[in-house]
Design a protein around this motif. Structure first.
Motif, PDB file in Angstrom:
ATOM      1  N   MET A 154      10.294  -4.649  21.985  1.00  0.00           N
ATOM      2  CA  MET A 154       9.369  -5.137  21.362  1.00  0.00           C
ATOM      3  C   MET A 154       9.764  -6.629  21.564  1.00  0.00           C
ATOM      4  O   MET A 154      10.596  -7.041  21.500  1.00  0.00           O
ATOM      5  N   GLN A 155       8.345  -7.314  21.607  1.00  0.00           N
ATOM      6  CA  GLN A 155       8.594  -8.994  21.717  1.00  0.00           C
ATOM      7  C   GLN A 155       8.048  -9.541  20.493  1.00  0.00           C
ATOM      8  O   GLN A 155       6.925  -9.312  20.103  1.00  0.00           O
ATOM      9  N   LEU A 156       9.023  -9.565  19.384  1.00  0.00           N
ATOM     10  CA  LEU A 156       8.725  -9.854  18.115  1.00  0.00           C
ATOM     11  C   LEU A 156       8.769 -11.119  17.884  1.00  0.00           C
ATOM     12  O   LEU A 156       9.500 -12.182  18.305  1.00  0.00           O
ATOM     13  N   THR A 157       7.652 -11.853  17.061  1.00  0.00           N
ATOM     14  CA  THR A 157       7.574 -13.147  16.558  1.00  0.00           C
ATOM     15  C   THR A 157       7.617 -13.055  15.047  1.00  0.00           C
ATOM     16  O   THR A 157       7.331 -11.949  14.624  1.00  0.00           O
ATOM     17  N   ILE A 158       8.138 -14.003  14.334  1.00  0.00           N
ATOM     18  CA  ILE A 158       8.152 -14.084  13.076  1.00  0.00           C
ATOM     19  C   ILE A 158       7.407 -15.355  12.281  1.00  0.00           C
ATOM     20  O   ILE A 158       7.624 -16.367  13.058  1.00  0.00           O
ATOM     21  N   LYS A 159       6.668 -15.001  11.075  1.00  0.00           N
ATOM     22  CA  LYS A 159       5.893 -16.195  10.572  1.00  0.00           C
ATOM     23  C   LYS A 159       6.373 -15.787   9.202  1.00  0.00           C
ATOM     24  O   LYS A 159       6.508 -14.958   8.545  1.00  0.00           O
ATOM     25  N   VAL A 160       6.745 -17.077   8.486  1.00  0.00           N
ATOM     26  CA  VAL A 160       7.312 -16.903   7.155  1.00  0.00           C
ATOM     27  C   VAL A 160       6.403 -17.659   6.167  1.00  0.00           C
ATOM     28  O   VAL A 160       5.608 -18.843   6.559  1.00  0.00           O
ATOM     29  N   TYR A 161       6.172 -17.067   4.917  1.00  0.00           N
ATOM     30  CA  TYR A 161       5.257 -17.321   4.002  1.00  0.00           C
ATOM     31  C   TYR A 161       6.115 -17.405   2.740  1.00  0.00           C
ATOM     32  O   TYR A 161       7.146 -16.636   2.456  1.00  0.00           O
ATOM     33  N   GLN A 162       5.963 -18.830   1.819  1.00  0.00           N
ATOM     34  CA  GLN A 162       6.620 -19.012   0.660  1.00  0.00           C
ATOM     35  C   GLN A 162       5.816 -18.186  -0.335  1.00  0.00           C
ATOM     36  O   GLN A 162       6.293 -17.875  -1.550  1.00  0.00           O
ATOM     37  N   ASN A 163       4.524 -18.130  -0.202  1.00  0.00           N
ATOM     38  CA  ASN A 163       3.629 -17.420  -1.193  1.00  0.00           C
ATOM     39  C   ASN A 163       3.277 -15.937  -0.872  1.00  0.00           C
ATOM     40  O   ASN A 163       2.748 -15.633   0.081  1.00  0.00           O
ATOM     41  N   GLU A 164       3.931 -14.959  -1.791  1.00  0.00           N
ATOM     42  CA  GLU A 164       4.017 -13.620  -1.505  1.00  0.00           C
ATOM     43  C   GLU A 164       2.441 -13.115  -1.368  1.00  0.00           C
ATOM     44  O   GLU A 164       2.267 -12.271  -0.721  1.00  0.00           O
ATOM     45  N   ASP A 165       1.622 -13.560  -2.420  1.00  0.00           N
ATOM     46  CA  ASP A 165       0.375 -12.943  -2.565  1.00  0.00           C
ATOM     47  C   ASP A 165      -0.516 -13.403  -1.537  1.00  0.00           C
ATOM     48  O   ASP A 165      -1.465 -12.521  -1.299  1.00  0.00           O
ATOM     49  N   VAL A 166      -0.390 -14.761  -0.957  1.00  0.00           N
ATOM     50  CA  VAL A 166      -1.153 -15.123  -0.115  1.00  0.00           C
ATOM     51  C   VAL A 166      -0.851 -14.109   1.087  1.00  0.00           C
ATOM     52  O   VAL A 166      -1.728 -13.725   2.365  1.00  0.00           O
ATOM     53  N   LEU A 167       0.612 -14.035   1.328  1.00  0.00           N
ATOM     54  CA  LEU A 167       0.887 -13.014   2.571  1.00  0.00           C
ATOM     55  C   LEU A 167       0.114 -11.808   2.494  1.00  0.00           C
ATOM     56  O   LEU A 167      -0.437 -11.344   3.593  1.00  0.00           O
ATOM     57  N   ILE A 168       0.212 -11.176   1.374  1.00  0.00           N
ATOM     58  CA  ILE A 168      -0.263  -9.847   1.133  1.00  0.00           C
ATOM     59  C   ILE A 168      -1.827  -9.910   1.542  1.00  0.00           C
ATOM     60  O   ILE A 168      -2.272  -8.844   2.014  1.00  0.00           O
ATOM     61  N   SER A 169      -2.549 -10.984   0.917  1.00  0.00           N
ATOM     62  CA  SER A 169      -3.901 -10.845   1.094  1.00  0.00           C
ATOM     63  C   SER A 169      -4.351 -10.991   2.487  1.00  0.00           C
ATOM     64  O   SER A 169      -5.294 -10.329   2.981  1.00  0.00           O
ATOM     65  N   GLN A 170      -3.771 -11.760   3.432  1.00  0.00           N
ATOM     66  CA  GLN A 170      -4.110 -12.097   4.655  1.00  0.00           C
ATOM     67  C   GLN A 170      -3.670 -10.895   5.546  1.00  0.00           C
ATOM     68  O   GLN A 170      -4.489 -10.386   6.370  1.00  0.00           O
ATOM     69  N   PHE A 171      -2.610 -10.150   5.170  1.00  0.00           N
ATOM     70  CA  PHE A 171      -2.305  -8.777   5.816  1.00  0.00           C
ATOM     71  C   PHE A 171      -3.389  -7.680   5.561  1.00  0.00           C
ATOM     72  O   PHE A 171      -3.811  -7.010   6.406  1.00  0.00           O
ATOM     73  N   MET A 172      -4.038  -7.953   4.448  1.00  0.00           N
ATOM     74  CA  MET A 172      -5.085  -6.770   4.175  1.00  0.00           C
ATOM     75  C   MET A 172      -6.299  -7.041   4.690  1.00  0.00           C
ATOM     76  O   MET A 172      -7.020  -6.261   5.061  1.00  0.00           O
TER      77      MET A 172
END
Length: 387
Positions: free
Chosen positions: A110-128
């Motif tokens: 795997m060529q893994l990249t990491i993106k960090v979010y401080q707002n968990e709810d924003v992260l979940i919304s974008q994922f969905m």
């Protein structure tokens, strides 16, 4: 018999022999054609079986995995992006641990990249709703929308001790349980500990569970277990996102809080009054769970990642312990035996109620009880189980 009749019979026998010969040839030829049509399917199944076979050397399993996912490889690597929640941002301990995984993931192709979010709810919304994140790393209490079986790990009292959770990770790494970890949209790829969810209080005068009556208790939203438990303590619930909950407690806007250990790290010593304390006993285990889109993590890749989470459990726990060792001993408050018993009773009542309402997964609760009883077989719930 006349010569003509004999000739006719011989001709019939020869015709029958020829027919049977042709039939036998067709029988040989037709399966071969079918086998050729099914060859790709059989090859896929063979490779997937190899990846899932924990008796094979890891190198052979990874080789089979790379062949399975060859169509998605870019320059010999499988590109995936993990979007990670860390309340402290890019410099936080969760983000740092996730970045450490980049090099290790190369071993799995795997060529893994990491993106960090401080707002968990924003992260979940974008994922969905957006395709950017292949998988997200979020708190277990937030994972209910994706997999109720896994989210139930954070039910009050389900896994009182870290050793219970570590045994659970061994179970989750068994391919036999994979069916409970995936659905058509999302798949659970593993979990790690981030300590425990605790009861924080703002004053030393709050010395028992009975003192919680009427107090404002902050907790994170969408955590039905903590909400129901706080109500059982006769507290006044104030729910918000984690950052707001922490700020409200640190600024004396709430008198108590149910939050993970990472809340203390987010607050820092300078933001707490000298009387603030937290229970040394756990309300529940606090976890980070990796949730991926099922179509981007087929069974073989998902299995390898779950086993990797098991492998990393102890190392992540040691990192956490180093962080928590900075908390002064005076910050911890020990419950009395009476309070411990009352908390256990309220926790079980909460689990059963939310199980019967369909919120908690009954299979995980049953598994959790079996794990607890593995360590304490003589307690009443192991003799007369209700979960």
């Amino acid at each position: 018999m006349s010569k003509a009749a004999i000739l006719k019979a011989r001709t019939s026998r020869e015709s029958l022999t020829l027919f049977l010969l042709l039939l036998s040839l067709m029988t040989l030829v037709l399966p071969t054609a079918a086998q050729e049509d099914n060859a790709p399917l059989r090859s896929h199944q063979t490779l997937e079986s190899a990846v899932l076979n924990q008796n094979l050397p890891l190198e052979k399993r990874i080789s089979a995995l790379k062949q399975l996912m060859g169509d998605e490889m870019v320059d010999g690597k499988l590109p995936r992006q993990f979007c990670v929640w860390d309340p402290l941002g890019k410099t936080g301990p969760i983000a740092a641990a996730a970045r450490d995984q980049i090099l290790r993931s190369l071993h799995y192709g795997m060529q893994l990249t990491i993106k960090v979010y401080q707002n968990e709810d924003v992260l979940i919304s974008q994922f969905m709703n957006e395709p950017e994140c292949d998988a997200i790393l979020i708190r277990g209490s937030k994972a209910h929308a994706f997999n109720a079986f896994m989210a139930t790990t954070e039910a009050p009292g389900a896994f009182p001790e870290r050793e219970h959770l570590q045994l659970l990770t061994q179970v989750l790494a068994n391919p036999a349980i994979a069916g409970r970890l995936s659905n058509p949209k999302y798949t659970a790829l593993g979990l790690v500990t981030i300590g425990t969810n605790r009861l924080y209080t703002s004053s030393t005068e709050i010395s028992s569970l009975t003192d919680m009556r009427g107090l404002s208790i902050g907790l994170t939203d969408n955590d039905s277990g903590s909400d129901r438990l706080a109500q059982a303590m006769n507290g006044r619930v104030r729910s918000a996102d984690l950052a707001t909950t922490i700020d409200a407690f640190a600024n004396d806007l709430t008198q108590a809080m149910i939050a993970p250990d990472i809340a203390y790290l987010a607050m820092g010593n300078g933001r707490l009054s000298g009387e603030a304390q937290a229970s040394s006993s756990a309300i529940s285990q606090s976890t980070l769970q990796l949730i991926g889109h099922t179509d981007r993590f087929p069974p073989g890749l998902a299995q390898i990642l779950r086993e990797d989470f098991l492998f990393k459990f102890s190392s992540y726990a040691r990192v956490l312990d180093r962080e928590l060792s900075n908390i002064p001993d005076t910050f911890w408050r020990t419950f009395s035996e009476q309070d411990e018993a009352q908390l256990e009773k309220l926790s079980q009542k909460t689990r059963l109620a939310l199980r019967d309402e369909g919120y908690y997964d009954r299979h995980m609760l049953k598994l959790a009880r079996k794990i607890r009883c593995r360590f304490s077989p003589d307690v009443s719930e192991c003799i007369n189980p209700v979960e």
